[in-house]
Design an enzyme around this catalytic site. Structure first.
Site, PDB file in Angstrom:
ATOM      1  N   ARG A  84       0.830  -1.207   0.000  1.00 12.24           N
ATOM      2  CA  ARG A  84       0.000   0.000   0.000  1.00 12.24           C
ATOM      3  C   ARG A  84       0.865   1.258   0.000  1.00 12.24           C
ATOM      4  O   ARG A  84       0.535   2.261  -0.637  1.00 12.24           O
ATOM      5  CB  ARG A  84      -0.907  -0.027   1.233  1.00 12.24           C
ATOM      6  N   HIS A  88       0.499   4.356  -2.633  1.00 12.48           N
ATOM      7  CA  HIS A  88       0.216   5.707  -2.164  1.00 12.48           C
ATOM      8  C   HIS A  88       1.356   6.663  -2.478  1.00 12.48           C
ATOM      9  O   HIS A  88       1.117   7.859  -2.676  1.00 12.48           O
ATOM     10  CB  HIS A  88      -0.075   5.685  -0.664  1.00 12.48           C
ATOM     11  N   ASN A 116      -2.906   7.689   5.025  1.00 12.05           N
ATOM     12  CA  ASN A 116      -1.615   7.035   5.253  1.00 12.05           C
ATOM     13  C   ASN A 116      -1.316   6.719   6.717  1.00 12.05           C
ATOM     14  O   ASN A 116      -0.322   6.055   7.013  1.00 12.05           O
ATOM     15  CB  ASN A 116      -0.481   7.905   4.693  1.00 12.05           C
ATOM     16  N   HIS A 213      -5.344  -5.931  -3.176  1.00 10.34           N
ATOM     17  CA  HIS A 213      -6.177  -6.027  -1.985  1.00 10.34           C
ATOM     18  C   HIS A 213      -6.220  -7.444  -1.420  1.00 10.34           C
ATOM     19  O   HIS A 213      -6.726  -7.654  -0.319  1.00 10.34           O
ATOM     20  CB  HIS A 213      -7.603  -5.574  -2.305  1.00 10.34           C
TER      21      HIS A 213
END
Length: 343
Positions: A84, A88, A116, A213
């Site tokens: 992740r 990001h 975050n 995911h």
């Protein structure tokens, strides 16, 4: 517009015909423009190379891999958080490690932006970077360290391997307000497609990268609206499997639930596989965005294909990760000595 091959262009430039030589002066500006276009089209990714550190820090990837593996043994949530982190980072200002910079009294940085705060694995990159600085001082960028770590967590949990292109430099700007541009878990498919298109990524990249995911976990705040007072007509989202909706409702009993409760996005969350897509087809996608993709003809067939063929998913995921890693690459930044602050 169809461009000639680089060799054909060079042959025309270096060995002009007599007619070309006669009109050379009048075409000089146009020729210069063509050379600039040649450089932009055929050399835009020349700075990134899978063997970028082969001579300057050949042990870089093994150092990062071992650090990531050790951290994952200590904390099973590390793989999902590092993957992740890469997403990001690249979605804001490109893949420049701006997500790693600490806030200062004058500036609130990306890592302290709402999306975050739950990543909490920045220490893993810190550890890897400290070891890299000891082995190869001022050589391996923090941006490359994140990209390699993201590949490693996928591979070590059973997913595909790919050669990470390297040579990114680290940015010097990080602003928490920029995190509002990260796609939230309640967008519709058109909004998702546009968000990815803004980064040069296509629909296939959207569906393939969403497969990340499979390692994810979500707190109640990201999906509770689907199981409490969803609409004036439905208490829960009708696109969700009723039994699954009941399970989520028990885990998040109040619409304003603020605890650490939540749900894994995939029942085999410790393993990188294609189960995520099977869950969506069964109406068990946790995020509204996940389930929406199965209800849209632009993305449905790809979800079904990935659910049926894990090798197909692995190949497309690896290709899209390489493509994501090229977003906004910083070629003129610095190599931070400490990933938390600029040099």
């Amino acid at each position: 517009m169809v461009l000639p091959s680089p060799k054909a262009w060079l042959r025309t430039i270096i060995f002009p015909s007599k007619h070309q030589m006669a009109t050379q002066n009048t075409k000089s500006l146009f020729l210069s423009a063509l050379i600039l276009l040649f450089s932009a089209v055929f050399g835009s990714q020349a700075a990134l190379d899978a063997h970028y550190y082969a001579k300057t820090c050949p042990q870089a990837e093994s150092i990062i891999a071992q650090t990531v593996r050790n951290a994952s043994i200590y904390d099973p949530k590390v793989p999902a958080r590092l993957l992740r982190m890469f997403f990001h980072d690249c979605f804001i200002r490109g893949c420049d490690a701006s997500i790693l910079l600490d806030s200062t009294p004058e500036n609130k940085a990306e890592k302290d932006g709402p999306p975050n705060i739950s990543i909490r694995a920045f220490y893993v990159i810190d550890d890897a970077k400290a070891k890299l600085e000891k082995a190869c001082p001022h050589t391996v960028s923090c941006a490359d360290t994140i990209a390699i770590a993201a590949r490693d967590v996928v591979t070590m949990t059973g997913g595909p391997f790919w050669n990470v292109l390297k040579g990114r430099k680290d940015g010097r700007i990080s602003k928490a307000n920029d995190t509002i541009n990260l796609p939230p878990p309640f967008l519709n498919v058109t909004q998702l497609i546009q968000s990815f298109a803004n980064r040069g990524l296509g629909i296939k990249d959207l569906v393939a990268l969403s497969g990340g995911h499979t390692l994810g976990f979500s707190h109640c705040s990201s999906f509770v609206a689907r199981v409490h007072n969803f609409s004036l007509v439905h208490e829960t989202d009708p696109s969700m499997n009723p039994e699954f909706a009941s399970l989520l409702k028990k885990k998040c009993p109040r619409p304003n639930h603020n605890g650490n409760a939540g749900q894994f996005l995939d029942p085999t969350s410790a393993k990188f596989d294609n189960e995520y897509y099977k869950q969506i087809i069964a109406g068990k996608g946790v995020f509204l965005t996940d389930q929406a993709m199965y209800n849209d003809q632009r993305t449905k067939s790809m979800i079904e294909a990935f659910a049926k063929d894990q090798n197909l998913f692995f190949g497309e995921f690896a290709a899209s990760m390489i493509k994501l890693g090229n977003v906004g690459v910083n070629e003129v930044g610095e190599v931070r000595l400490n990933c938390r602050r600029v040099n």
